[in-house]
Design a protein around this motif. Sequence first.
Motif, PDB file in Angstrom:
ATOM      1  N   ARG A  46       0.985  -1.091   0.027  1.00 22.95           N
ATOM      2  CA  ARG A  46      -0.037  -0.071   0.082  1.00 22.95           C
ATOM      3  C   ARG A  46       0.935   1.294   0.111  1.00 22.95           C
ATOM      4  N   VAL A  65      -5.307  -0.881  -5.614  1.00 19.75           N
ATOM      5  CA  VAL A  65      -4.477  -1.954  -4.653  1.00 19.75           C
ATOM      6  C   VAL A  65      -5.960  -2.776  -3.969  1.00 19.75           C
ATOM      7  N   HIS A  66      -5.885  -4.127  -4.053  1.00 23.83           N
ATOM      8  CA  HIS A  66      -6.888  -5.078  -3.552  1.00 23.83           C
ATOM      9  C   HIS A  66      -6.278  -6.013  -2.489  1.00 23.83           C
ATOM     10  N   VAL A  67      -6.789  -6.070  -1.358  1.00 23.74           N
ATOM     11  CA  VAL A  67      -6.367  -7.324  -0.462  1.00 23.74           C
ATOM     12  C   VAL A  67      -7.391  -8.191  -0.178  1.00 23.74           C
ATOM     13  N   GLU A  68      -7.376  -9.575  -0.376  1.00 26.90           N
ATOM     14  CA  GLU A  68      -8.203 -10.335  -0.152  1.00 26.90           C
ATOM     15  C   GLU A  68      -8.471 -10.687   1.518  1.00 26.90           C
ATOM     16  N   GLU A 106      -3.217  -2.811 -11.308  1.00 29.36           N
ATOM     17  CA  GLU A 106      -3.780  -3.362  -9.971  1.00 29.36           C
ATOM     18  C   GLU A 106      -2.871  -4.303  -9.320  1.00 29.36           C
ATOM     19  N   ARG A 108      -2.864  -6.762  -6.554  1.00 31.50           N
ATOM     20  CA  ARG A 108      -3.807  -7.848  -5.733  1.00 31.50           C
ATOM     21  C   ARG A 108      -2.929  -8.577  -4.707  1.00 31.50           C
ATOM     22  N   LEU A 109      -3.316  -8.697  -3.369  1.00 32.34           N
ATOM     23  CA  LEU A 109      -2.857  -9.686  -2.390  1.00 32.34           C
ATOM     24  C   LEU A 109      -3.567 -10.520  -1.923  1.00 32.34           C
ATOM     25  N   SER A 110      -2.862 -11.720  -1.571  1.00 28.87           N
ATOM     26  CA  SER A 110      -3.955 -12.869  -1.202  1.00 28.87           C
ATOM     27  C   SER A 110      -2.893 -14.029  -0.520  1.00 28.87           C
ATOM     28  N   ILE A 119       1.521 -11.683  -4.302  1.00 33.37           N
ATOM     29  CA  ILE A 119       1.337 -10.241  -4.536  1.00 33.37           C
ATOM     30  C   ILE A 119       1.220 -10.242  -6.094  1.00 33.37           C
ATOM     31  N   CYS A 182       0.915  -9.779 -16.170  1.00 33.54           N
ATOM     32  CA  CYS A 182       0.608  -9.893 -14.786  1.00 33.54           C
ATOM     33  C   CYS A 182       1.913 -10.789 -14.141  1.00 33.54           C
ATOM     34  N   THR A 184       3.657 -12.046 -10.606  1.00 36.90           N
ATOM     35  CA  THR A 184       3.262 -12.516  -9.062  1.00 36.90           C
ATOM     36  C   THR A 184       4.592 -12.792  -8.406  1.00 36.90           C
TER      37      THR A 184
END
Length: 350
Positions: A46, A65-68, A106, A108-110, A119, A182, A184
């Motif tokens: 972030r 930014v999106h966090v699961e 974007e 994205r974290l999970s 990430i 993308c 990761t």
Amino acid sequence: REQLGAALTAANELIAVLNATLDSETAEAGRLAMDRAPFDPVRLARELVLLSRPHASAKGVELAVHVEPDLEAARGAVVGDVTRARQVLSNLLGNAVKYTLRGRVEVRLSLDEQSRVVIAIADTGPGLSAEELERAFEPFRRVERTGAGVPGAGLGLSLSRQLAALMGGELKGQSAVGVGSCFTFELPWDIGAAAPTEADESTLRGRIAPSRRPMRVLVAEDDALNAAMLRAILEQLGHQVVHAQNGKRAVELASACDFDLIMLDGRMPGLDGAHTAAALRGLGGPAGDMPIIAVIGGDAEEARECLDAGADTVLRKPVTVAGVARAVADAAAKGRDIAAGRDLSAFAVG
């Protein structure tokens, strides 16, 4: 001035290439030292997104930014070298913003089923063919179709993959021409670890929390990108920002308007940081007592000049969200002390 700026940019790019080359060779030889300490990857991601947003916005590219939820609620942390993790993420995010001309980036974290933090940084850039993607991970190899005219030595992805492996993680990529890419970055998650919670790092928990007391901040900075970055950080922290393009304008605004805090660049044309601080202190009254933070890019001598001229503290470039939050909190405390002193002086016996 333009020639000096171009020379400085070229010098910084050369230094970056030399550092990356040294890191790559050291990593290949197995001699690259890696720290092992718990850190919060969500907080790190972030912060980097926030710092990259001015560049993305200037290009008209959306950055999100999106966090699961499972990661938001998870106990634990990544145990590794946060500086190297920052280096990898900065490279991936920087590439995504740099090569995306329109659309969206974007992050994205999970958590995956193997208890690894994933990430993913996805973009709507030009995309790569399978052959180009393989070549992009080779040291000193660049994809001419997408990299023409873009600064870089072609070491970023190669070094990032090496660093990921040294941290027990992995860096992978997927791409399609005309669709986007993308990448990761996967790291082991330790459920028994806890990330540090010191005040200078806790400003980013889940999302950046606004300060308890909004402040009106005057930012004196001649560099538009640096000014935009400071504005983004301060506004995310809940403050109102007024920008002055030079020291002279900052003094004029401070003498005419009420501010809670002044942040000024140490090296501005005309009236530099030290002389601006001295001029502000010479205003007298509340304006002359305002807390001053000097944002410097130089050495101890520059810091001493600003402090001797009246700055309360110095903040070194490149700034971080945590660093700005801590400096602003310290300045707010100083402001309360000054206000209390004024209140007491009103009842002082001569």
